[in-house]
Design a protein around this motif. Sequence first.
Motif: not given
Length: 324
Positions: A298-319
């Motif tokens: 468990i490790g809480f990340k707020n909305a801004q941090e989570t959105q950053r993870i979404v963007s990074q993961t989207s890039k990795l999946v696309s690549e």
Amino acid sequence: FHSKDKIMKRRNLLSSLSVLTALSLFGAGSAYAADIYPSKPLLTIVPFSAGGGNDILLRIMGKYAEKHLGQTLTIDNKPGAGGQIGWTLLSKAKPDGYTIGAASLPSMIMIKELRKNVPFSMDDFTFIAAVQSDPIVWVVNEDSPYTTAADFIKAAKIKTLNVAGDGPQSNVQLQHLIAEKDLGIKTNFVPFNGSGKALTALMGKKVDLCASTLSAAQKQLGNGLKILVVFADQSAASAPTAKEAFGKDIAPAGAAIRGICAPKGLSPEVLTKLENGIKGICEDPDFIAETKKLKLDIGFKNAQETQRIVSQTSKLVSENKNLF
């Protein structure tokens, strides 16, 4: 006429005052409604069957929701199409804060990237918080000839080895395919409906190795299994990271990041209340103790941090989607 004129003016004045009073009350009522959010249970869509990783996490969080959010969570399992049905329903819901749901990366991104005519996009969601990280690991039987991850790579360059894993087109398979690419090997990936069934195949010695989520693998370590490597930035269960095992970084794109999202359009006030409430749950000593027993990271990340993870993961999946 003079008297009638006075009466008309008085009526107009009273009418104006009534309008102003009504507007004032409406504004006050709106503010009051925002102040008391949430005033009823939150419908929580889980796009998977009961008993899975996302379902377990949300149900544990539900035990502490009333304490930290002021309302309970009503879990609504909507399984089907690898999560597509549930996330589609969530994306079309009213963004009033009373319908939220499980966020699971990279699964929801992969659905959008690898399928045609998916009726939602990542922009249809507000990501409120990330709560749990569940990296992918390689697992073998304790009596396996492959005592290290390097042993497995060496053998895989000589012959075709069978690897069980959740799939097809799962986050587990994504991580395994990235590892294959970066390590210069090719295996025969055998898909199963969930990491649990894939681990059972490994225990039955029907495959040489299993790619699994860490949480699923840890439950089976007492059954003669051991973890060779964890695809994460930190070691776990006494297993080395990819950097330690192979001498090179391998992007942890397959790690399951679980949390909470809602339909796009939440008001800033509602988002803040949800974010703070989830943070409170994640920091609750009883919640921490309960999740530790289940070996949940468990490790809480707020909305801004989570959105950053979404963007990074989207890039990795696309690549890496061309690996499938």
